[in-house]
Every structure is written in structure tokens, then in C-alpha cells.
Design a protein around this motif. Structure first.
Motif: not given
Length: 385
Positions: A250-269
Motif C-alpha cells: 500500500p501507498f502508505a504502508a506502516r510496516w517494513p514489509l506489508e502486502i495487501h491482497l484484495v479480490p477484484h470483486r467486492q465481497v464482505p468475507d
């Protein structure tokens, strides 16, 4: 298709076997009886209301006696043997989920006080479960087969759906702590699931921001979806892109190593993913873990946190499932400690740049046994304008 079998441990806790597709291991061998004769479960701890922050704090003094770094031959989540009557009575298994013997929340269920004030304390309603990824005592999630990864994902999804339906539950949180530097007290590869009777502080902050964004666009776009689109268009922080999932730093990552994995479709869970999405997730997730482990000569400690939409009528419509994979490791021999600014003020200071971390994750040599699950994202030179 994953087969599911359930049984009850000697103190009444539920245990569920999830078998790899085509290999009904626990059913074939039978569900043996827990012969330990454990005492009945105790009453739950308590949650206390912090009026300064408008947050609930769990007080679980009974957890002081929980299992701590047992020898390998006495591991409580290895299969049961003649010399070790473990939490899992079967002589073999694929994936197992069971109620934690030393829970921070539960076993009682119910709602917390609706209008708490200073001095309010309440039973620590909720549920805490352990997810054993493999019968092998050593190794890690990144070393699982793709078929086993898929079984774990099915277990997460099934438990998310089941726990979400329990009385009083407001949030379901699957996660894995890996490594002694994170605070792991059992080396056997495993994760946990917490079912909270309230919306946790972090989920509340994320949910409120997501709802404001959602309302400002009259429900036409979600915040997480917008961020995913922006990161894919920019390209500099992308790690990989698949048909159904993309991963980025992420653009404003807080941690030295940080990855966001996101589905292309909006799902709640996780329970809302379809079969094709779960299949891709099984390989993409393994790929990310292998990349993180390949950065340094020794395994990297991490927290793998699945952010799922709270079970809250206000927050859930704008909710969007995503994984936050983080590590405090800022160099081969250095960790990022949460000191004054982070621990006291919540104001993070990152020792790495998100762009450099993304480039390293893109270019790292993943073990040859891993099949690339997705097209690697463009390098910064090839990023889309």
C-alpha cells in the motif's frame, strides 16, 4: 470437494475435520474418542469498558496457564499417539479446527452492554478457535501444497459463515501469527479465528472510513475497490495481478514489509467467495508467503490478518474483504519495534519505502516448486500511466 466431519472433545469443545478434496482422511480412519477426561470448561473471562477510548478490553487471566513452547513429542495439535493424547484425537488429519482450550473470548455467547460507562465489565462472550494447517509439526503455511492451501481456505470460509451466525457475534477474524518474534507459543503450523462480541477498534476505524467514502459516492464505489484500482493504474507498488485477486504494497504502508491482497470483486468475507476465487486464492496466497520467505536467508516472522466486514448494519454494506500481510522485519538482522510514537500515539514511522519493498517482492526468486499463480505486476518502468 472438501469433506467435513465433526466431533466433541472430552470437555465438550467442538472439533471439526476438513479433508483435502478426494482424500477423506479422517473419515477413512474414523473419528477416535478423546480419552483425556478433561475437566468441564470454566466460565468466560471478562471484558472491561475503557471510557477513554470507547473500546472493550478483554481480561483473560486464566490464559496464564496455557501451553507454552512444549517439546515436539508433546505438541497439543499434532495427531494423537500412544505417548501424546493431544487436542486432536485422530491418528492423522488434513486440516482441523477446534475451540481453543484457553480462549480469550467464550465459551459463553451473548451481547455486550449496549451503553457502557466507566466501571462496566461484562462476560467475555465470543468464541476462539485454533486452525491446524497440517499434521506435520514442522514447516509453515508456505510449504503446504496448493490442495492443502485450498482446504484451509475452505475451513476459513466455513467457519466464518458458522461463527457469523452465532448469537452476539459482531466480527469474525481469521489470522496467523508466524515466528517467535511475533510471540508464537506453539511452533506447529497453525492459525486462529476470533469471533468478537463487538467490532474491534481497528475494524471500527477501517469500517467508518469505508462507510464515509461509500456514502459520498452514493454506494457506487467502495474505498477498498477505489484503492485497488488506483494501485493497479499506478503500478509502482503492485506485486502480482491475477484474474480474481491482486496484491500490492500500500501507498502508505506502516510496516517494513506489508502486502495487501484484495479480490477484484467486492465481497464482505471469505464465505462469500465463489469456487473459482477460492481456487486462485489458494495459489496466490502461497506465492505471497513464498516471496516473503525468500527475501532473507531465514524465515520471516509475520502476521497474516484477514479483514472481513463486521456484522454491523451500518458498516457491512461498505465492507470489502482483504488480507493484510505484515512483518516487523526491516533487514536480515533487524526488527521494527513499536516504541513511543507507534505504541503510545499510534503514529507509525516506516523504515522502508513501499516502492522498494514492492520491487523486491516482484523480483525475488520464488522456489522452483511454486507454480506462478498470476501475472507478475509491471515493473515501475512499465507501470501504467
Amino acid at each position: 470437494m472438501t469433506s467435513i466431519s465433526s466431533t466433541t472433545l472430552s470437555d465438550g469443545r467442538e472439533l471439526i475435520y476438513f479433508d483435502d478434496a478426494g482424500f477423506p482422511k479422517s473419515r477413512a480412519k474414523g473419528l477416535t474418542t478423546d480419552r483425556r477426561g478433561l475437566p468441564p470448561r470454566g466460565e468466560p473471562g471478562e471484558v472491561r469498558y475503557d471510557a477513554l477510548t470507547d473500546e472493550w478490553v478483554a481480561v483473560a487471566a486464566h490464559r496464564q496457564t496455557r501451553t507454552h513452547l512444549p517439546p515436539a513429542d508433546q505438541c497439543p495439535i499434532c495427531p494423537t499417539t500412544a505417548g501424546n493424547f493431544s487436542e486432536i484425537p485422530a491418528p492423522d488429519y488434513d486440516v482441523v479446527v477446534f475451540e481453543n482450550r484457553f480462549p480469550s473470548l467464550g465459551p459463553a455467547l451473548g451481547a455486550v452492554a449496549a451503553n457502557p460507562a466507566w466501571g462496566t465489565k461484562w462476560p467475555a462472550f465470543g468464541r476462539c478457535e485454533v486452525v491446524a494447517f497440517t499434521p506435520s509439526h514442522t514447516g509453515s503455511f508456505s510449504e503446504l501444497s496448493e490442495a492443502r492451501s485450498r482446504t484451509v481456505i475452505e475451513a476459513w470460509a466455513q467457519r466464518t459463515e458458522a461463527l457469523s451466525a452465532l448469537p452476539g457475534i459482531k466480527q469474525v477474524f481469521p489470522f496467523e501469527n508466524r515466528g517467535a518474534d511475533i510471540g508464537v507459543t506453539l511452533h506447529h503450523p497453525h492459525g486462529q479465528i476470533y469471533a468478537y462480541p463487538y467490532v474491534s477498534p481497528r475494524a471500527g476505524v477501517l469500517g467508518a472510513a469505508a462507510r464515509r467514502f461509500y456514502d459520498a459516492r452514493d454506494g457506487r464505489e467502495t474505498l477498498t475497490g477505489s484503492l485497488l484500482r488506483s494501485e493497479r493504474e499506478d503500478g509502482n507498488r503492485m506485486v502480482l495481478e491475477g484474474e480474481n485477486f491482486s496484491a500490492y504494497v500500500p501507498f502508505a504502508a506502516r510496516w517494513p514489509l506489508e502486502i495487501h491482497l484484495v479480490p477484484h470483486r467486492q465481497v464482505p468475507d471469505l464465505a462469500a467467495l465463489n469456487g473459482e476465487e477460492k481456487d486462485e486464492l489458494a495459489s496466490v496466497y502461497l506465492d505471497l508467503l513464498k516471496r516473503m520467505d525468500a527475501l532473507y536467508p531465514t524465515p520471516t516472522p509475520y502476521i497474516s490478518a484477514w479483514h472481513q466486514a463486521p456484522l454491523d448494519d451500518l458498516l457491512r454494506p461498505a465492507g470489502y474483504l482483504h488480507l493484510q500481510l505484515t512483518s516487523p522485519r526491516r533487514a536480515a538482522d533487524k526488527l521494527k519495534y513499536l516504541a513511543g510514537s507507534e505504541a503510545a500515539m499510534g503514529a507509525f514511522i516506516n523504515d522502508t519505502t513501499p516502492e522498494s519493498v514492492a520491487e523486491r517482492l516482484r523480483s525475488v526468486a520464488v522456489p522452483a516448486s511454486a507454480t506462478p499463480p498470476a501475472v507478475l505486476a509491471a515493473t515501475p518502468e512499465g507501470a501504467r500511466a
